[in-house]
Motif scaffolding. Structure first.
Motif, PDB file in Angstrom:
ATOM      1  N   VAL A 259      -0.787  -5.209 -11.578  1.00 39.97           N
ATOM      2  CA  VAL A 259      -1.330  -3.999 -10.942  1.00 39.97           C
ATOM      3  C   VAL A 259      -1.782  -4.316  -9.517  1.00 39.97           C
ATOM      4  O   VAL A 259      -1.511  -3.547  -8.575  1.00 39.97           O
ATOM      5  N   GLU A 260      -2.458  -5.453  -9.345  1.00 41.98           N
ATOM      6  CA  GLU A 260      -2.926  -5.850  -8.015  1.00 41.98           C
ATOM      7  C   GLU A 260      -1.753  -6.092  -7.071  1.00 41.98           C
ATOM      8  O   GLU A 260      -1.779  -5.667  -5.910  1.00 41.98           O
ATOM      9  N   GLN A 263      -0.321  -2.762  -6.078  1.00 36.16           N
ATOM     10  CA  GLN A 263      -1.182  -2.084  -5.104  1.00 36.16           C
ATOM     11  C   GLN A 263      -1.049  -2.721  -3.721  1.00 36.16           C
ATOM     12  O   GLN A 263      -1.106  -2.016  -2.698  1.00 36.16           O
ATOM     13  N   GLN A 264      -0.839  -4.040  -3.680  1.00 37.65           N
ATOM     14  CA  GLN A 264      -0.624  -4.723  -2.405  1.00 37.65           C
ATOM     15  C   GLN A 264       0.673  -4.245  -1.750  1.00 37.65           C
ATOM     16  O   GLN A 264       0.728  -4.070  -0.525  1.00 37.65           O
ATOM     17  N   VAL A 266       2.003  -1.314  -2.164  1.00 36.10           N
ATOM     18  CA  VAL A 266       1.762   0.063  -1.705  1.00 36.10           C
ATOM     19  C   VAL A 266       0.966   0.050  -0.408  1.00 36.10           C
ATOM     20  O   VAL A 266       1.330   0.727   0.571  1.00 36.10           O
ATOM     21  N   SER A 267      -0.131  -0.722  -0.376  1.00 29.54           N
ATOM     22  CA  SER A 267      -0.976  -0.766   0.818  1.00 29.54           C
ATOM     23  C   SER A 267      -0.262  -1.416   1.998  1.00 29.54           C
ATOM     24  O   SER A 267      -0.552  -1.113   3.159  1.00 29.54           O
ATOM     25  N   LEU A 296      -2.206   6.180 -12.485  1.00 29.82           N
ATOM     26  CA  LEU A 296      -1.218   5.641 -11.549  1.00 29.82           C
ATOM     27  C   LEU A 296      -0.152   6.687 -11.234  1.00 29.82           C
ATOM     28  O   LEU A 296       0.221   6.890 -10.073  1.00 29.82           O
ATOM     29  N   ASP A 299      -1.581   9.407  -9.043  1.00 33.92           N
ATOM     30  CA  ASP A 299      -1.702   9.004  -7.634  1.00 33.92           C
ATOM     31  C   ASP A 299      -0.414   9.202  -6.853  1.00 33.92           C
ATOM     32  O   ASP A 299      -0.440   9.360  -5.627  1.00 33.92           O
TER      33      ASP A 299
END
Length: 345
Positions: A259-260, A263-264, A266-267, A296, A299
């Motif tokens: 998940v992390e 998210q990295q 995506v960011s 998720l 979002d």
């Protein structure tokens, strides 16, 4: 799964892989995926069927492809006269044989679960003038055999490929590495890869990613780290690499890390696909973290014009059904149809 009443025969030297298959093979092939298992229960099936119809996932039929498979399935490859008749019938179709068409045939055969006819077509196409199988067509037939659990046939195919100069129109070593990786022989694939590097040769980006994905699927995580580093060093890293590495974390049950990592991406404004979201959603659901999976998806719902979420929605719905959360599945389905302006009853 594939059930064989008689094992693949090796009765004579091979000119093509089809000679490994004898006339007595009885094949029952049911394609399945870990994320798409059959759901038991009438109500669950109804939900999944409705969802499939909503997204239009039913494969389209093609008269040309139907005719190709009709010819291949009604001729006995062991009988030379019958095989010649099949060759003639296929030639008379006036097919413009290209890589694209060959891939269409193999994909159609996978959907219709006709592995034997796919092998016959692969053999026929390889014997046609001005056509040579490519890495993509080899990869497709390897994947087909792999999914059908025909590993012995696949290994024999590769062993004879080494000897048969006829097929060497593509990158020879790349094809062997890909083939053995997909055949569940990572030790042989890595040995060949190491031998290539020692001789100053290297895989191309396509073969690197096939090898990397196969290593992840087979749980060879130490080798995954080495191969992924080689991909990065050569500048081959792309969205496919990141998708495979995301899957690797999920395979190791490192869900929070996955998940992390996601998210990295995506960011960092990396390209994120619906398939990647589906991988994370599937991992979360398999660990009973349905609320987090739903959040998720929530979002990303406003970015549906950029990131196609159909596959991710499909994964989430199927996991809800499998877990017996039909109330949540139906609630999601109704709300989604309401947003689309359609009626669901």
């Amino acid at each position: 799964m594939l059930s064989l009443k008689h094992h693949v025969a090796k009765s004579r030297a091979l000119v093509s892989p089809l000679l490994l298959l004898n006339n007595n093979i009885k094949t029952i092939y049911i394609f399945s995926h870990s994320s798409y298992s059959t759901v038991v229960g009438a109500s669950a099936k109804d939900v999944v069927l409705s969802f499939k119809e909503w997204f239009g996932l039913k494969p389209r039929s093609s008269a040309v492809l139907d005719r190709v498979f009709q010819i291949l399935s009604t001729h006995d490859d062991e009988d030379s006269a019958s095989r010649f008749a099949a060759d003639q019938a296929l030639s008379e179709l006036g097919i413009r044989l290209t890589e694209s068409f060959a891939l269409q045939v193999l994909n159609y055969g996978k959907k219709t679960k006709d592995v034997l006819s796919c092998l016959k077509f692969f053999d026929w196409a390889g014997r046609q003038p001005r056509f040579h199988h490519t890495r993509a067509t080899f990869h497709a037939i390897f994947k087909l055999l792999h999914c059908a659990k025909l590993t012995p046939l696949m290994v024999d195919f590769l062993e004879n490929y080494k000897k048969d100069r006829y097929y060497h129109q593509v990158r020879f070593n790349d094809t062997l590495v890909m083939g053995y990786a997909l055949a569940g022989k990572p030790d042989i694939a890595l040995h060949l890869f190491g031998k290539m590097r020692f001789q100053g040769m290297d895989l191309d980006d396509y073969a690197y990613h096939v090898l990397l994905n196969a290593l992840v699927e087979q749980g060879c995580f130490d080798a995954v780290a080495v191969v992924s580093k080689q991909i990065s060093m050569r500048g081959f890293e792309n969205d496919v690499t990141r998708t495979i590495m995301l899957k690797c974390l999920c395979k190791q049950k490192k869900i929070d890390e996955a998940v992390e990592y996601f998210q990295q991406l995506v960011s960092g404004r990396e390209c994120v696909s619906g398939f990647m979201i589906g991988i994370v959603v599937d991992a979360l659901c398999k660990n009973s973290r349905f609320e987090q999976a739903g959040k998720l998806l929530e979002d990303f719902k406003d970015r549906d014009d950029v990131v196609k979420l159909e596959k991710a929605y499909d994964v989430w719905l199927r996991n809800l059904v499998r877990a017996g959360r039909l109330d949540l599945a139906l609630e999601f389905f109704k709300s989604k149809n309401s947003l689309e302006g359609s009626d669901f009853s």
